[in-house]
Design a protein around this motif. Structure first.
Motif, short mmCIF file in Angstrom:
data_model
loop_
_atom_site.label_atom_id
_atom_site.label_comp_id
_atom_site.label_asym_id
_atom_site.label_seq_id
_atom_site.Cartn_x
_atom_site.Cartn_y
_atom_site.Cartn_z
N MET A 68 0.88 -1.16 0.00
CA MET A 68 0.00 0.00 0.00
C MET A 68 0.93 1.22 0.00
N ILE A 69 0.94 1.96 -1.12
CA ILE A 69 1.88 3.06 -1.29
C ILE A 69 1.13 4.38 -1.14
N ILE A 70 1.67 5.27 -0.30
CA ILE A 70 1.11 6.60 -0.10
C ILE A 70 1.93 7.59 -0.93
N TYR A 71 1.27 8.27 -1.86
CA TYR A 71 1.92 9.26 -2.70
C TYR A 71 1.58 10.67 -2.21
N GLU A 72 2.53 11.56 -2.38
CA GLU A 72 2.30 12.97 -2.06
C GLU A 72 1.79 13.68 -3.31
N TYR A 73 0.83 14.57 -3.13
CA TYR A 73 0.25 15.29 -4.26
C TYR A 73 0.51 16.79 -4.07
N PRO A 74 0.92 17.51 -5.09
CA PRO A 74 0.94 17.14 -6.53
C PRO A 74 2.27 16.65 -7.04
N SER A 75 3.28 16.45 -6.14
CA SER A 75 4.59 16.04 -6.64
C SER A 75 4.59 14.58 -7.13
N LEU A 76 3.61 13.77 -6.66
CA LEU A 76 3.49 12.35 -7.03
C LEU A 76 4.71 11.55 -6.59
N LYS A 77 5.34 11.98 -5.50
CA LYS A 77 6.47 11.22 -4.95
C LYS A 77 5.95 10.15 -3.99
N PRO A 78 6.55 8.97 -4.01
CA PRO A 78 6.16 7.94 -3.03
C PRO A 78 6.59 8.39 -1.63
N TYR A 79 5.63 8.49 -0.73
CA TYR A 79 5.91 9.04 0.60
C TYR A 79 6.07 7.92 1.63
N ARG A 80 5.16 6.94 1.62
CA ARG A 80 5.26 5.83 2.56
C ARG A 80 4.86 4.53 1.87
N ILE A 81 5.44 3.44 2.35
CA ILE A 81 5.12 2.11 1.81
C ILE A 81 4.67 1.24 2.98
N LEU A 82 3.44 0.75 2.92
CA LEU A 82 2.89 -0.13 3.97
C LEU A 82 2.94 -1.56 3.45
N LYS A 83 3.62 -2.42 4.20
CA LYS A 83 3.84 -3.80 3.75
C LYS A 83 3.18 -4.79 4.68
N GLY A 84 2.78 -5.94 4.11
CA GLY A 84 2.24 -7.05 4.91
C GLY A 84 0.81 -6.88 5.33
N GLY A 85 0.03 -6.08 4.59
CA GLY A 85 -1.36 -5.87 4.99
C GLY A 85 -2.31 -6.93 4.50
N THR A 86 -1.96 -7.66 3.44
CA THR A 86 -2.84 -8.69 2.90
C THR A 86 -2.01 -9.66 2.07
N GLU A 87 -2.68 -10.72 1.61
CA GLU A 87 -1.97 -11.77 0.88
C GLU A 87 -1.87 -11.48 -0.61
N GLU A 88 -2.99 -11.10 -1.25
CA GLU A 88 -3.00 -11.01 -2.71
C GLU A 88 -3.46 -9.67 -3.26
N ALA A 89 -4.41 -9.01 -2.63
CA ALA A 89 -4.90 -7.75 -3.19
C ALA A 89 -5.64 -6.97 -2.11
N TYR A 90 -5.61 -5.64 -2.26
CA TYR A 90 -6.37 -4.77 -1.38
C TYR A 90 -7.74 -4.52 -2.01
N ALA A 91 -8.79 -4.58 -1.17
CA ALA A 91 -10.15 -4.38 -1.66
C ALA A 91 -10.69 -2.99 -1.35
N PHE A 92 -10.27 -2.39 -0.25
CA PHE A 92 -10.75 -1.04 0.09
C PHE A 92 -9.80 -0.45 1.13
N ALA A 93 -9.80 0.89 1.18
CA ALA A 93 -8.98 1.61 2.15
C ALA A 93 -9.67 2.92 2.49
N ASP A 94 -9.40 3.43 3.71
CA ASP A 94 -10.04 4.68 4.13
C ASP A 94 -9.18 5.33 5.21
N PHE A 95 -8.97 6.65 5.06
CA PHE A 95 -8.29 7.44 6.09
C PHE A 95 -9.30 7.83 7.16
N ASN A 96 -8.80 8.01 8.39
CA ASN A 96 -9.68 8.56 9.41
C ASN A 96 -9.84 10.06 9.19
#
Length: 1669
Positions: free
Chosen positions: A194-222
């Motif tokens: 799960m990669i967090i990009y900064e906008y509008p520079s589109l730079k990869p800001y954070r990489i979240l690893k190990g959240g699921t096995e094959e695919a992410y179905a949904f995500a939401d910020f608080n």
């Protein structure tokens, strides 16, 4: 195939199957990023935070019932003396490098293929079926997922930017930070990021690893943006809460066991989350427990509401949740339950279809439905909604609504502010992006459709042969044309059915490139003309603003099923269409497409390919989906006449049925691999020998390293799939030869095939044709090639893969071969899960490449020359034909059920035949009418003649048989009509019978009305229905009183039945035994009294006959005597002759007076008696009395009627009560029937568990008895061993000098050979016994020598030792060994039985637990059933005086809170109150007494304890004085009598008696068998004598026969050579077997002595030439 870029290299350790030579390793990128994390700019502060060691919570499987899952968060370890680990926080200014993360194309190493083979130019598609695939960053930027890219679309400039996935496996979900400064991208693949990009520079800001096995179905910020919640797809469905800025997992848990669609934080309480999905909604909260922070989930219960998938929901501020449903209503959830279901007035649903999204915006609730409506609801009404009746529905009206469009299916909306005004961008499932204004003001803008796309997968694509245009079609029933050079859509055209095939007409057909042929689902093919409307003449009212337009030129329907392929012949003269209906249709190409004919092929058509211009003949290659390939010569339109049918029968056709060779190829590859491995091993061995020899060693001195023996696995079996693998694509290579790509089992290769010249040897269905060559394609086993195309020069082969990847193979000599296809370029473009490529084509000048996939995306790429693209700005649309605007539009085929060309031809032929038949019938009828008129004129002329000249009517009949035949035909027709109407007649007859049975048949008494005579009262009988037989049967069954027994009753009943059956069995056995004894005694007495002899039997028969004769005579005498007595009584009762009966005398007198003299009132001599004389007064009295009688009768009748009416009123009340009770009981019956099936299942389970428990308990008891028996046996053996040692000590006597030696001999351990079951011959047995004795003594010597200092020989008696005593010691040792062996065996058996006992005891516990659970479940089910019964409404009629429920002095209108009680129960409850008060007083008194008594007992106990201590001290002192120590007095008392010895003596006496009896029986048996043996021996001797006689006779006959044959056959007198050789061989064989027997005996002897010598196997008797060696 997935591209082997940076993103894949990161998983090479986990997935060793991936290529190690991928360009750019993700591991390197990750390492670099990790280094950058810890490296900060100079002078920058490094924020440090102390963190405790953390571990993610465990992942637990969740039941679908409501349960609280508690997942441990980061938890501090126990207080151990360890240093606190200090971790550095990730800097706020840290970014990853996009180039290190982005996945790049894969290129075969050292192939020289450039990386920029393809460059993505533009995306024309949109995956509109993906959930939440539309996000807004600002007022001018939309972004969405397109295959392996994220497309960032600038709304103002219409410009696209792209972000590639890091894994190359696709992208699952995108979501935006609340501040619009970041967005998250959840990818797909193995362990995706799960990669967090900064906008509008589109730079990869954070990489979240190990959240699921094959695919992410949904995500939401608080809401504050500090955390993000993600949920995975299949197979793990993992819910994870992240501290995303520090890339740390806070909490995680499995969300559900099925698809989860959505997860969100609560906007008011960020410690609460909600997830929804397939058939569920779940409410989560973060709870702080004593073990740390937990994530607890509660599954929502639907209760009475039907289960539904929940696509959209919204959290309300007070914690409630409002969700949608599949049927369109809103569900308000509170506390995990549905509080109320909201609908529109009139019970109308809120939306027609599912509600896909709910939004709470500025105090208004907005719902987005799949029906195209957006409705706004009052939030206060929804928040305070509650149920008003049992239906659970609450009706409310929406405030505002917006219909976006008719064919609109909205999925989701996102909000953005433009110049201070709010606007919404909406995703449409049907392929559009809308801009909406939901302000509902006077100046509200209409819905604006910004972009339109294909909805769903793209079925076909084609490019123009002359310019940069492409056309696509899909199942959304549209055909679209794009200018891919200018990156813009041009035009579209909509039809009634979805498109499935498409091709662009070549230049030879239309030089301008303005014709497109499209095939559709219903079998229709449409020829569409593309033109530039600006080239048309300017006419008032015509709008020519567009750059392109399409017009239907021709529509025809050659097929009855889906059209799958279209192809133009190389010269453009013939157009071929293929379909799933297994037909190929040919058309002659001209201004109009005229049908030539069609042929049938063995399977559904997959693809059509015409032979290229390089081939000498024009041939059509038809590829079928079921593995068949067909080659057809191009038909000549002039050779076929389609007068009756379009079927072509005599066209030359060749067939090829693919026969799988993949398993054979795999087998050959395995053989080559093994041979290569052996060669490498041998080469390494030779190198080793060479090195050793060079070191100066001799060949014999070389020590080879030990090699583990390898067990070679069997080669793979030859496998042929039962269902042929489908052909995916193919193309011609040479005349009669072609390449195929297959799916299924045979994927992984390109097969080179050829049509066999022997076409007529086999039937088409039985052909098995193998390819003659093949090319293995790398990484295509599970990822076959679906589409293949070539550039115009033929040096590049473009392949579209199953996983959405594009491959490019450079071909050096334009031919396919293993050496020519060394390397390739590959990149993942479309979605890897469902984005298989359906079309891939280069442009006419090979500058561009276009692809379309099942994920709805269309991509265009630049091939190598990125700079040249800038020169090409726009494609040229063909100009319209002359007079195009004056031509009438072609007629379209809109009816999907319309006839195909062939069916229309057949229908027309059939109609012509019918029309000809009707015309013939018409002419015949006209002839009959003329003949009938002539006959009528003839009859009139006959009538006009004189009578004598007229002909009779019968004379006009030429032949009577004609009329008879007509009558017969008429009768036959009548019978046919009756047969035809028989079913209808029977139907109506049965219907009438059913009506009678329903309304009249079951009526016992009909209704009769009786009215009163003097009043208006009336009464009627009941219309009584007959009681059915089923009710009588049910009543009988209920009288039996059947009741389901509980577990304990059933158990007790079983025990009682067992006891009863055993008691009956014992009684029956005793009675049988008694009867048998009586019969036996009687028989004995009869035998003693009457010996069975012939004389005695004759005497008995004679005596029996005499007895019967005497009895017969006595009976006759008694009968005669009785008859005499009866006659005497009869004569005595006879009256005298002058006796007269008084009754007869009176009757005679009356007859004499009255017979024949009736006194008529009209007679002249009639005399009126005095009492019959009448006057007026008497008659008046009679009339008055009659009127009075009538009045009394009427009054009585009316009174009885009123009484009866009163009784009927009472009965009516009872009947109404009974009806109400009947309704209640019927509802209970329906409810009980619903419960009964499951209840019976539970009861059966309980009963089966009870049976199982009883069986196991019986087995346990048996095992326990066996254990006790074995313990007693072991005790006996131990006693025997003690007795043996006592006997040995007694035999030694006192002061025996050899006591030590004999004791060692007795206790010496000897390993004895076990006794064999089958003993050999006597000599061998003796030898084996001697050898075993020697062996055991040898082993025992070794053991003793190892354990003692001295070595002694126990086989020889020492000097001066008593030999008898020595022999006795040896015998005792043998007995000791026997006892020890038996003891070991018994202990082993005891251990096994104990193990079985323990295992069974565990099973019993498990079964008991299951039984308790089942019984509890049954009880719970009974409670649930009772609860459901209690919920049923029971009507209780009450009178007003019975109602005592009064509020404020009045009876309330609503009596729902009242309770119905009987007076008796109410009195009992009041009395119970008084009783309980008295009992309470009594209990208080008892409590006071018990408390005083308790205090007294405590004091007494304290005194008793002091006294006991004193007595114990005194007792101990006495024991010390008497015994010198403290002893156990109870143990002393038990030593008085040896009960075990006494029991053993008694058992021994019993055994001796039994053995004496058994011994006597066996002695008698032995004597009997000896007699039998003597008889058999005697008989055998006689038979031996007979055998001897026969042998002598045989020898005599043989001698005589030899004499007779002495002179016969001189050539046979000497022995034959073959017999001699055979005899010699047999003699040699016997000698060899004798030698082998001797060798085996010696080997057995040696092996038994364990000296380890093994003889070599015997050599074969015969050599290779058949001679004896």
């Amino acid at each position: 195939m997935e591209p082997k870029g940076d993103s894949e290299a990161k998983d090479q350790d986990e997935q060793p199957g991936k290529r190690a030579s991928s360009i750019g390793s993700q591991n390197e990128g990750t390492k670099k990023a990790a280094e950058e994390k810890t490296t900060f700019a100079e002078g920058e502060e490094k924020p440090v935070e102390e963190k405790e060691d953390a571990s993610s919570g465990s992942e637990e499987e969740e039941e679908e019932e409501e349960e609280e899952e508690q997942i441990e968060m980061v938890k501090p370890p126990e207080q151990v003396k360890k240093p606190v680990k200090v971790e550095k926080k990730i800097s706020e200014t840290f970014f990853y490098n996009y180039e290190d993360l982005c996945s790049f194309p894969y290129v075969t190493p050292d192939s020289g293929i450039p990386f920029n083979m393809l460059t993505l130019m533009h995306s024309f598609g949109y995956d509109c079926t993906k959930r939440a695939n539309l996000q807004v960053m600002d007022s001018s930027t939309l972004f969405y997922i397109a295959g392996n890219q994220i497309v960032l679309l600038d709304l103002k400039l219409k410009y696209q930017r792209y972000l590639r996935s890091s894994s190359g496996g696709g992208i699952g979900i995108i979501t935006v930070h609340p501040n619009k400064t970041y967005f998250a991208v959840g990818e797909k693949g193995w362990k995706p990021n799960m990669i967090i990009y900064e906008y509008p520079s589109l730079k990869p800001y954070r990489i979240l690893k190990g959240g699921t096995e094959e695919a992410y179905a949904f995500a939401d910020f608080n809401r504050s943006g500090t955390m993000i919640a993600t949920v995975g797809s299949s197979p793990d469905y993992m819910l994870t809460v992240w501290d995303w800025k520090q890339e740390k997992i806070i909490l995680r848990s499995k969300a559900f066991s099925q698809d989860v669609f959505k997860v969100t934080f609560s906007p008011e309480n960020e410690e609460q989350l909600t997830t929804s999905g397939s058939g569920h909604i779940k409410f989560w909260k973060m709870a702080l427990t004593f073990t740390g922070l937990k994530l607890q989930g509660a599954l929502g219960r639907f209760g009475k509401t039907a289960l539904t998938d929940i696509e959209g929901y919204v959290e309300l501020p007070d914690g409630k949740v409002l969700s949608g449903s599949e049927w369109g209503n809103m569900l308000l959830w509170e506390g995990g339950l549905i509080k109320v279901e909201l609908c529109r007035p009139g019970r109308k649903t809120c939306h027609l279809g599912p509600i896909n999204q709910l939004v709470l915006d500025e105090g208004e609730l907005i719902t987005v439905g799949s029906d195209g409506y957006i409705r706004v609801w009052d939030f206060e009404t929804v928040d305070t909604a509650d149920i008003v009746d049992d239906s659970g529905l609450l009706e409310m009206e929406h405030m505002n609504e917006l219909l976006v469009g008719k064919n609109v299916n909205l999925n989701c909306m996102v909000k953005i502010h433009e110049r201070g005004e709010p606007f919404w961008y909406a995703q449409d499932y049907n392929g559009a992006i809308w801009k909406l204004d939901l302000s509902f003001a006077n100046v509200t803008h209409d819905p604006e459709c910004l972009f339109t796309f294909h909805s769903g997968k793209i079925e076909a694509i084609a490019v123009s042969p002359v310019t940069y245009l492409m056309a696509t079609t899909a199942l959304d029933r549209t055909v679209r044309v794009y200018d891919f050079a200018a990156k813009m859509p041009l035009t579209e055209m909509k039809f009634k059915q979805g498109g499935t095939a498409l091709t662009w007409a070549p230049k030879v057909v239309n030089p301008k490139g303005g014709l497109i042929a499209v095939g559709f689902q219903d079998g229709v093919v449409r020829i569409i003309e593309l033109y530039n409307p600006k080239g048309l003449p300017i006419v008032a009212g015509r709008n020519n603003i567009g750059d392109a337009a399409m017009r239907l030129k021709q529509a025809f329907k050659p097929h009855t099923s889906t059209v799958t392929s279209l192809a133009y012949e190389r010269n453009g003269e013939i157009f071929a269409t293929g379909s799933k209906d297994k037909t190929v249709f040919f058309f002659a190409v001209d201004d109009r497409y005229d049908p030539i004919g069609f042929i049938t092929v063995p399977g559904p058509v997959q693809e059509l390919q015409w032979s290229p211009l390089s081939h000498p003949e024009s041939m059509l290659l038809v590829l079928c989906a079921n593995g068949f390939a067909v080659q057809i010569h191009a038909p000549d339109p002039t050779d076929y006449d389609a007068e009756k049918t379009y079927r072509i029968k005599d066209i030359p056709t060749e067939y090829f049925c693919f026969y799988s060779i993949k398993s054979r190829l795999k087998r050959e590859e395995e053989i080559k691999r093994r041979e290569k491995k052996k060669a490498n091993k041998e080469k390494a061995r030779q190198e080793f020998i060479k090195n050793e020899l060079e070191m100066g060693k001799e060949m014999e001195e070389i020590e080879f390293p030990e090699e583990e023996p390898e067990t070679e696995e069997p080669l793979p079996d030859i496998y042929i799939p039962e269902t042929p693998s489908p052909i995916l694509c193919g193309f011609y290579s040479k005349p009669g030869k072609f390449w195929l790509s297959l799916g299924g089992y045979d994927s992984g290769y390109l097969y080179h095939c050829a049509f066999s010249p022997m076409q007529h040897d086999k039937e088409v269905a039985r052909r098995q044709d193998e390819p003659f060559d093949f090319i293995p394609m790398e990484d295509t086993e599970e990822n076959p090639i679906r589409r293949i195309s070539f550039c115009s020069t033929g040096i590049l082969m473009f392949c579209g893969m199953e996983d959405g990847a594009v491959r490019i193979y450079p071909l050096h000599n334009k031919e396919l071969s293993v050496d020519n296809m060394v390397g390739y370029w590959s990149s993942s473009i479309h979605d890897s899960d469902y984005g298989q490529i359906h079309g891939i084509f280069p442009s006419f000048d090979d500058r561009f490449l276009v692809t379309c996939g099942a994920d709805g995306n269309i991509f265009t790429y630049n091939v190598l020359s990125a700079e040249e693209v800038q020169k090409v700005m726009k494609a040229k649309v063909p100009s319209p034909r002359v007079n195009l605007d004056k031509e009438k539009a072609a007629e379209d085929i809109e009816d999907s059920a319309a006839y195909s060309i062939e069916n229309a031809k057949q229908k027309m032929e059939h109609d012509m035949i019918i029309k000809a038949a009707e015309m013939k019938k018409y002419f015949k009828r006209q002839e009959l009418i003329l003949l009938r008129h002539e006959f009528q004129n003839l009859l009139q002329a006959n009538k006009s003649l004189p009578n004598h000249m007229q002909l009779e009517r019968a004379q006009f009949e030429i032949d009577r048989r004609i009329r008879a035949e007509l009558d017969r035909k008429t009768a036959h027709s009548i019978r046919l009509v009756m047969k035809e109407l028989a079913w209808e007649q029977e139907k109506y007859r049965i219907g009438l019978q059913k009506l009678q049975n329903r309304f009249r048949g079951n009526v016992e008494y009909d209704r009769i009305v009786v009215r009163a005579m003097r009043s208006s009262h009336e009464i009627s009988t009941y219309r009584l229905l007959a009681i059915s037989e089923n009710l009588y049967k049910v009543k009988k069954r209920t009288q039996v009183g059947r009741r389901r027994t509980s577990k304990y009753e059933w158990k007790g009943k079983e025990v009682d039945q067992k006891k009863e059956s055993q008691k009956e069995l014992r009684t029956a056995l005793s009675q049988t035994a008694a009867i048998g004894e009586e019969e036996a005694e009687t028989e004995k007495l009869m035998k003693r009294a009457h010996p069975h002899t012939v004389t005695s039997r004759i005497v008995e028969n004679r005596m029996e006959k005499l007895r019967k004769i005497i009895e017969k005579a006595d009976k006759a005498k008694a009968k005669i005597k009785q008859r005499k007595k009866d006659w005497d009584d009869l004569y005595k009762s006879k009256p005298s002759d002058d006796y007269e009966d008084p009754t007869d005398v009176q009757n005679i007198k009356e007859a004499q007076e009255n017979m024949g003299d009736f006194k008529l009132k009209t007679a002249t001599n009639y005399k009126i008696p005095e009492h019959m004389r009448l006057n007026a007064e008497k008659k008046t009295n009679q009339l008055a009395s009659l009127e009075v009688a009538i009045q009394e009768l009427m009054i009585t009748f009316d009174a009885e009627l009123r009484l009866l009416r009163h009784q009927k009123l009472k009965l009516d009340v009872q009947m109404k009560t009974a009806d109400l009770r009947h309704i209640t009981w019927f509802e209970e019956l329906l409810l009980l029937k619903n419960f009964e099936k499951h209840e019976d299942t539970l009861q059966e389970r309980v009963n089966s568990l009870i049976c199982e428990e009883e069986e196991m308990q019986n087995k346990l008891n048996n095992y326990f008895e066996q254990i006790e028996d074995k313990k007693s046996e072991i005790g006996k053996l131990q006693d025997r061993e003690k007795a043996l040692y006592a006997t040995f000590q007694a035999s030694l006597g006192e002061n025996n000098t050899f006591a030590g030696f004999l004791t060692k001999v007795l206790k010496k351990k000897i390993k004895r050979v076990k006794k064999k079951e089958v003993e050999g011959e006597g000599d061998e047995e003796d030898e084996s016994e001697e050898e075993s004795d020697e062996e055991s003594s040898f082993e025992s010597d070794e053991e003793e020598s190892g354990s003692e200092d001295e070595v002694f020989d126990d086989s020889v008696c020492p000097k001066n030792c008593d030999e008898a005593l020595f022999e006795n010691t040896l015998q005792l040792r043998e007995k000791r060994l026997d006892i020890e062996e038996a003891l070991v065996e018994e202990k082993k058996i005891l251990e096994n039985v104990k193990k079985e006992y323990e295992a069974l005891a565990k099973k019993v516990k498990v079964v008991a637990a299951q039984l308790d659970a089942a019984d509890w479940e049954l009880e719970a089910y009974q409670r649930e059933k009772q609860r459901r019964l209690n919920e049923l409404h029971v009507v209780v009629p009450l009178k007003l005086h019975q109602v005592e429920y009064i509020v404020n002095g009045e009876i309330p209108v609503d009596l729902s809170q009242a309770l119905v009680f009987t007076n008796e129960s109410l009195v009992n409850l009041q009395q119970r109150i008084t009783t309980l008060q008295h009992e309470k007083v009594e209990q208080r008194d008892l409590y006071k007494q018990a408390r005083e008594q308790h205090k007294q007992l405590i004091r007494d106990r304290r005194e008793s304890m002091l006294r006991i201590e004193c007595l114990n001290e005194k007792c101990n002192q006495l024991m010390m004085m008497k015994f010198g120590r403290i002893v156990d007095l109870e143990a002393l008392q038990t030593l008085s009598v040896n009960t075990n010895l006494e029991e053993l003596k008694m058992k021994m006496m019993e055994k001796e008696q039994l053995q004496a009896t058994e011994l006597k029986r066996w002695e008698a048996r032995i004597s009997e068998l000896r007699q039998q043996l003597m008889m058999v021996t005697k008989e055998n001797t006689n038979k031996l004598l007979q055998l001897n006689t026969f042998c002598t006779e045989k020898m005599r006959l043989e001698t005589k026969l030899d004499v007779l044959q002495t002179n016969l056959g001189a050539e046979f007198q000497g022995p034959r050579k073959g017999d001699i050789e055979e005899q010699e061989k047999l003699l040699a064989l016997v000698q060899l077997q004798a030698q082998e027997a001797e060798v085996l005996k010696e080997e057995i002897t040696l092996l038994s002595r364990k000296d380890g010598r093994i003889f070599p196997p015997p050599q074969p008797l015969f050599g290779p030439d058949g001679e004896v060696d």
